[in-house]
Design a protein around this motif. Structure first.
Motif, PDB file in Angstrom:
ATOM      1  N   GLU A   1       0.825  -1.201   0.000  1.00  0.00           N
ATOM      2  CA  GLU A   1       0.000   0.000   0.000  1.00  0.00           C
ATOM      3  C   GLU A   1       0.868   1.263   0.000  1.00  0.00           C
ATOM      4  O   GLU A   1       2.045   1.218   0.378  1.00  0.00           O
ATOM      5  N   PRO A   2       0.321   2.405  -0.415  1.00  0.00           N
ATOM      6  CA  PRO A   2       1.067   3.655  -0.292  1.00  0.00           C
ATOM      7  C   PRO A   2       1.486   3.874   1.158  1.00  0.00           C
ATOM      8  O   PRO A   2       0.744   3.537   2.090  1.00  0.00           O
ATOM      9  N   PRO A   3       2.661   4.434   1.381  1.00  0.00           N
ATOM     10  CA  PRO A   3       3.130   4.575   2.763  1.00  0.00           C
ATOM     11  C   PRO A   3       2.305   5.573   3.562  1.00  0.00           C
ATOM     12  O   PRO A   3       1.775   6.544   3.011  1.00  0.00           O
ATOM     13  N   ALA A   4       2.191   5.302   4.849  1.00  0.00           N
ATOM     14  CA  ALA A   4       1.622   6.297   5.751  1.00  0.00           C
ATOM     15  C   ALA A   4       2.592   7.465   5.850  1.00  0.00           C
ATOM     16  O   ALA A   4       3.813   7.283   5.831  1.00  0.00           O
ATOM     17  N   ASP A   5       2.070   8.672   5.959  1.00  0.00           N
ATOM     18  CA  ASP A   5       2.895   9.887   5.991  1.00  0.00           C
ATOM     19  C   ASP A   5       2.493  10.695   7.221  1.00  0.00           C
ATOM     20  O   ASP A   5       1.682  11.631   7.126  1.00  0.00           O
ATOM     21  N   PRO A   6       3.040  10.358   8.393  1.00  0.00           N
ATOM     22  CA  PRO A   6       2.610  11.034   9.625  1.00  0.00           C
ATOM     23  C   PRO A   6       2.826  12.544   9.596  1.00  0.00           C
ATOM     24  O   PRO A   6       1.978  13.295  10.089  1.00  0.00           O
ATOM     25  N   LEU A   7       3.933  12.995   9.045  1.00  0.00           N
ATOM     26  CA  LEU A   7       4.208  14.431   9.019  1.00  0.00           C
ATOM     27  C   LEU A   7       3.192  15.169   8.165  1.00  0.00           C
ATOM     28  O   LEU A   7       2.648  16.215   8.562  1.00  0.00           O
ATOM     29  N   HIS A   8       2.894  14.628   6.985  1.00  0.00           N
ATOM     30  CA  HIS A   8       1.907  15.247   6.106  1.00  0.00           C
ATOM     31  C   HIS A   8       0.538  15.270   6.780  1.00  0.00           C
ATOM     32  O   HIS A   8      -0.202  16.266   6.685  1.00  0.00           O
ATOM     33  N   ALA A   9       0.186  14.185   7.461  1.00  0.00           N
ATOM     34  CA  ALA A   9      -1.105  14.134   8.149  1.00  0.00           C
ATOM     35  C   ALA A   9      -1.192  15.209   9.228  1.00  0.00           C
ATOM     36  O   ALA A   9      -2.204  15.904   9.357  1.00  0.00           O
ATOM     37  N   ALA A  10      -0.141  15.354  10.017  1.00  0.00           N
ATOM     38  CA  ALA A  10      -0.144  16.339  11.095  1.00  0.00           C
ATOM     39  C   ALA A  10      -0.258  17.758  10.545  1.00  0.00           C
ATOM     40  O   ALA A  10      -0.980  18.598  11.099  1.00  0.00           O
ATOM     41  N   LEU A  11       0.451  18.033   9.439  1.00  0.00           N
ATOM     42  CA  LEU A  11       0.412  19.371   8.855  1.00  0.00           C
ATOM     43  C   LEU A  11      -0.956  19.714   8.287  1.00  0.00           C
ATOM     44  O   LEU A  11      -1.285  20.895   8.114  1.00  0.00           O
ATOM     45  N   HIS A  12      -1.770  18.686   7.983  1.00  0.00           N
ATOM     46  CA  HIS A  12      -3.109  18.915   7.428  1.00  0.00           C
ATOM     47  C   HIS A  12      -4.211  18.626   8.435  1.00  0.00           C
ATOM     48  O   HIS A  12      -5.366  18.403   8.066  1.00  0.00           O
ATOM     49  N   GLY A  13      -3.846  18.637   9.715  1.00  0.00           N
ATOM     50  CA  GLY A  13      -4.850  18.528  10.764  1.00  0.00           C
ATOM     51  C   GLY A  13      -5.417  17.151  10.985  1.00  0.00           C
ATOM     52  O   GLY A  13      -6.481  17.014  11.606  1.00  0.00           O
ATOM     53  N   ARG A  14      -4.739  16.111  10.488  1.00  0.00           N
ATOM     54  CA  ARG A  14      -5.223  14.753  10.693  1.00  0.00           C
ATOM     55  C   ARG A  14      -4.338  14.035  11.719  1.00  0.00           C
ATOM     56  O   ARG A  14      -3.207  14.454  11.974  1.00  0.00           O
ATOM     57  N   LEU A  15      -4.861  12.982  12.272  1.00  0.00           N
ATOM     58  CA  LEU A  15      -4.127  12.223  13.280  1.00  0.00           C
ATOM     59  C   LEU A  15      -2.952  11.503  12.625  1.00  0.00           C
ATOM     60  O   LEU A  15      -3.155  10.659  11.749  1.00  0.00           O
ATOM     61  N   PRO A  16      -1.712  11.823  13.031  1.00  0.00           N
ATOM     62  CA  PRO A  16      -0.568  11.120  12.430  1.00  0.00           C
ATOM     63  C   PRO A  16      -0.457   9.702  12.965  1.00  0.00           C
ATOM     64  O   PRO A  16      -0.710   9.442  14.148  1.00  0.00           O
ATOM     65  N   ARG A  17      -0.109   8.778  12.075  1.00  0.00           N
ATOM     66  CA  ARG A  17       0.083   7.393  12.491  1.00  0.00           C
ATOM     67  C   ARG A  17       1.113   6.753  11.584  1.00  0.00           C
ATOM     68  O   ARG A  17       1.242   7.117  10.403  1.00  0.00           O
ATOM     69  N   PRO A  18       1.853   5.799  12.090  1.00  0.00           N
ATOM     70  CA  PRO A  18       2.808   5.081  11.242  1.00  0.00           C
ATOM     71  C   PRO A  18       2.099   4.066  10.360  1.00  0.00           C
ATOM     72  O   PRO A  18       0.901   3.791  10.531  1.00  0.00           O
ATOM     73  N   GLY A  19       2.833   3.502   9.409  1.00  0.00           N
ATOM     74  CA  GLY A  19       2.272   2.466   8.552  1.00  0.00           C
ATOM     75  C   GLY A  19       1.887   1.234   9.344  1.00  0.00           C
ATOM     76  O   GLY A  19       2.441   0.958  10.413  1.00  0.00           O
ATOM     77  N   ARG A  20       0.950   0.479   8.801  1.00  0.00           N
ATOM     78  CA  ARG A  20       0.425  -0.691   9.511  1.00  0.00           C
ATOM     79  C   ARG A  20       1.283  -1.930   9.350  1.00  0.00           C
ATOM     80  O   ARG A  20       0.986  -2.978   9.922  1.00  0.00           O
ATOM     81  N   GLY A  21       2.359  -1.833   8.573  1.00  0.00           N
ATOM     82  CA  GLY A  21       3.228  -2.985   8.387  1.00  0.00           C
ATOM     83  C   GLY A  21       2.533  -4.097   7.626  1.00  0.00           C
ATOM     84  O   GLY A  21       1.654  -3.869   6.797  1.00  0.00           O
ATOM     85  N   ARG A  22       2.908  -5.334   7.935  1.00  0.00           N
ATOM     86  CA  ARG A  22       2.375  -6.498   7.229  1.00  0.00           C
ATOM     87  C   ARG A  22       1.162  -7.030   7.972  1.00  0.00           C
ATOM     88  O   ARG A  22       1.172  -7.179   9.190  1.00  0.00           O
ATOM     89  N   ARG A  23       0.104  -7.309   7.235  1.00  0.00           N
ATOM     90  CA  ARG A  23      -1.107  -7.834   7.876  1.00  0.00           C
ATOM     91  C   ARG A  23      -1.853  -8.747   6.909  1.00  0.00           C
ATOM     92  O   ARG A  23      -1.717  -8.643   5.690  1.00  0.00           O
ATOM     93  N   ARG A  24      -2.641  -9.606   7.489  1.00  0.00           N
ATOM     94  CA  ARG A  24      -3.473 -10.519   6.717  1.00  0.00           C
ATOM     95  C   ARG A  24      -4.758  -9.807   6.307  1.00  0.00           C
ATOM     96  O   ARG A  24      -5.318  -9.018   7.053  1.00  0.00           O
ATOM     97  N   VAL A  25      -5.221 -10.074   5.098  1.00  0.00           N
ATOM     98  CA  VAL A  25      -6.464  -9.492   4.612  1.00  0.00           C
ATOM     99  C   VAL A  25      -7.586 -10.490   4.842  1.00  0.00           C
ATOM    100  O   VAL A  25      -7.661 -11.523   4.161  1.00  0.00           O
ATOM    101  N   ASP A  26      -8.417 -10.223   5.808  1.00  0.00           N
ATOM    102  CA  ASP A  26      -9.559 -11.090   6.080  1.00  0.00           C
ATOM    103  C   ASP A  26     -10.745 -10.617   5.250  1.00  0.00           C
ATOM    104  O   ASP A  26     -11.691 -10.012   5.724  1.00  0.00           O
ATOM    105  N   HIS A  27     -10.646 -10.870   3.978  1.00  0.00           N
ATOM    106  CA  HIS A  27     -11.673 -10.424   3.042  1.00  0.00           C
ATOM    107  C   HIS A  27     -11.863 -11.505   2.008  1.00  0.00           C
ATOM    108  O   HIS A  27     -10.893 -12.028   1.478  1.00  0.00           O
TER     109      HIS A  27
END
Length: 400
Positions: A45-71
């Protein structure tokens, strides 16, 4: 006893996340997994961008790493089926700093994805949709497929960003083992660099648009002009949307925008003040009901070189919905050859939309049968399977 075949691992560097709003990559990947029990995918997936999120008033968070898709995956008949979801993993890295401060970040993230894929097995092919993953060409001996879905060189970007994209695209076009493109315009425009590009358009789940579909309870009452798609100024003509929304309100109707919101705050405010309703995204399985319930489906897109390179998924979804369509003269819609599709200049767009939305006879039962010539996601996934099948050959390559 014959030994079981070794599982083939494909790393997909995607421009979009794996979420409920299905786009090209998810439709294709899900069907490839359903058709081949020996295939596994790491969907980057596109990387999480905590700095960009913070500068635009959104909650910054790191990427979710590797995960299973339960879909569940989609089977060949287009219906949802319980698949072996253990063969699908997503991986989201983190972009801690902008490229001007961290010029090697894209390369580091591309390498991390390949290392993550090694947990599933040896990588047999790399599918690049995100141009920032160009560094995969240097990081593995696995064959690379470049799936070209946007002409980023025609988009409005800074000179520095355009130079980066130009260099990356040239490498992907000349060094990838195979190249696919979603539109005839992309095949034509990039053919001078890569003459053997395979045209692989988008498609639609025709079956999900058949039969009676109830009007969603949260869809505005009264006449509705509906836009389905990501709200982004690269595509969406915000000024035209605002004018159309105002005219619809005066006529007792509404402009409803359904899809992920990537607008700037000022653009969003302008639309809301004009009377447009921004509903946000809905799961892909619910979209047909919204489209079939609209009085008119609209495409208020900017008309420029960038949008001319696209193959809008909504072209096929709108036509499958069998509702009246009014679009600016963008690629696909101006050549549709469908009596329900009208491509009109931006100057007359609001008036035509208002007339279509409020005229008697535009609501109710579907107008006619779904056109038989529409490309389906099943047929396009079969074509992608042929392309990938030509790439994957032993011995499997491991990340360097």
């Amino acid at each position: 006893m014959r030994p079981e075949p070794e599982r083939r691992i494909v790393v997909v560097y995607s421009l979009e996340p794996w979420d409920d709003v299905w786009r090209r990559n998810q439709h294709l990947v899900s069907r490839l997994l359903a058709a081949d029990a020996d295939l596994a995918v790491l969907f980057v997936e596109p990387p999480a961008d905590p700095l960009h999120a913070a500068l635009h008033g959104r909650l910054p968070r790191p990427g979710r790493g590797r995960r299973r898709v339960d879909h569940p995956v989609r089977g060949g008949n287009g219906d949802l089926e319980d698949g072996d979801v253990t063969r699908l993993r997503t991986y989201q890295p983190t972009k801690w700093w902008p490229r001007r401060l961290d010029p090697h970040g894209d390369r580091r993230r591309a390498r991390a994805a390949l290392r993550t894929a090694a947990h599933q097995g040896p990588v047999t092919a790399v599918w690049v949709n995100d141009i920032s993953a160009v560094h995969a060409l240097d990081l593995t001996d696995a064959p690379v497929l470049y799936d070209l879905t946007d002409d980023w060189l025609a988009a409005r970007r800074s000179p520095e960003e355009n130079a980066r994209l130009t260099a990356a695209e040239h490498r992907l076009l000349t060094e990838s083992r195979a190249v696919t493109a979603c539109s005839p315009a992309l095949v034509r425009d990039k053919g001078a660099v890569r003459p053997d590009i395979v045209l692989l358009t988008n498609g639609v789940d025709v079956g999900s648009y058949r039969g009676p579909l109830e009007r969603p309870h949260d869809l505005a009452t009264g006449p509705v002009a509906l836009y389905v798609g990501t709200l982004h100024a690269d595509r969406l003509d915000v000024d035209l949307c605002a004018r159309t929304a105002q005219d619809l309100v005066r006529a007792g109707a509404r402009l409803v925008l359904l899809g992920p919101d990537a607008l700037q705050a000022e653009e969003r405010t302008r639309l809301v003040r004009a009377g447009a309703e921004l509903m946000g995204p809905r799961p892909h399985g619910q979209v047909p009901a919204y489209a079939r319930s609209a009085d008119v489906l609209v495409v208020p897109h900017v008309v420029d070189r960038f949008t001319d390179s696209l193959d809008p998924i909504k072209l096929y979804e709108y036509r499958a919905a069998r509702r009246p369509v009014v679009a600016t003269p963008v690629a696909g819609f101006r050549e549709a050859g469908d009596p329900l599709v009208r491509a009109v200049p931006a100057e007359s767009f609001p008036a035509v939309v208002v007339h279509t939305a409020t005229s008697p006879g535009t609501s109710g039962e579907e107008a006619e049968e779904i056109p038989s010539g529409l490309p389906t996601w099943d047929s396009q996934a079969a074509l992608m399977r042929e392309v990938l099948g030509g790439l994957m050959r032993p011995p499997a390559a491991r990340p360097r």
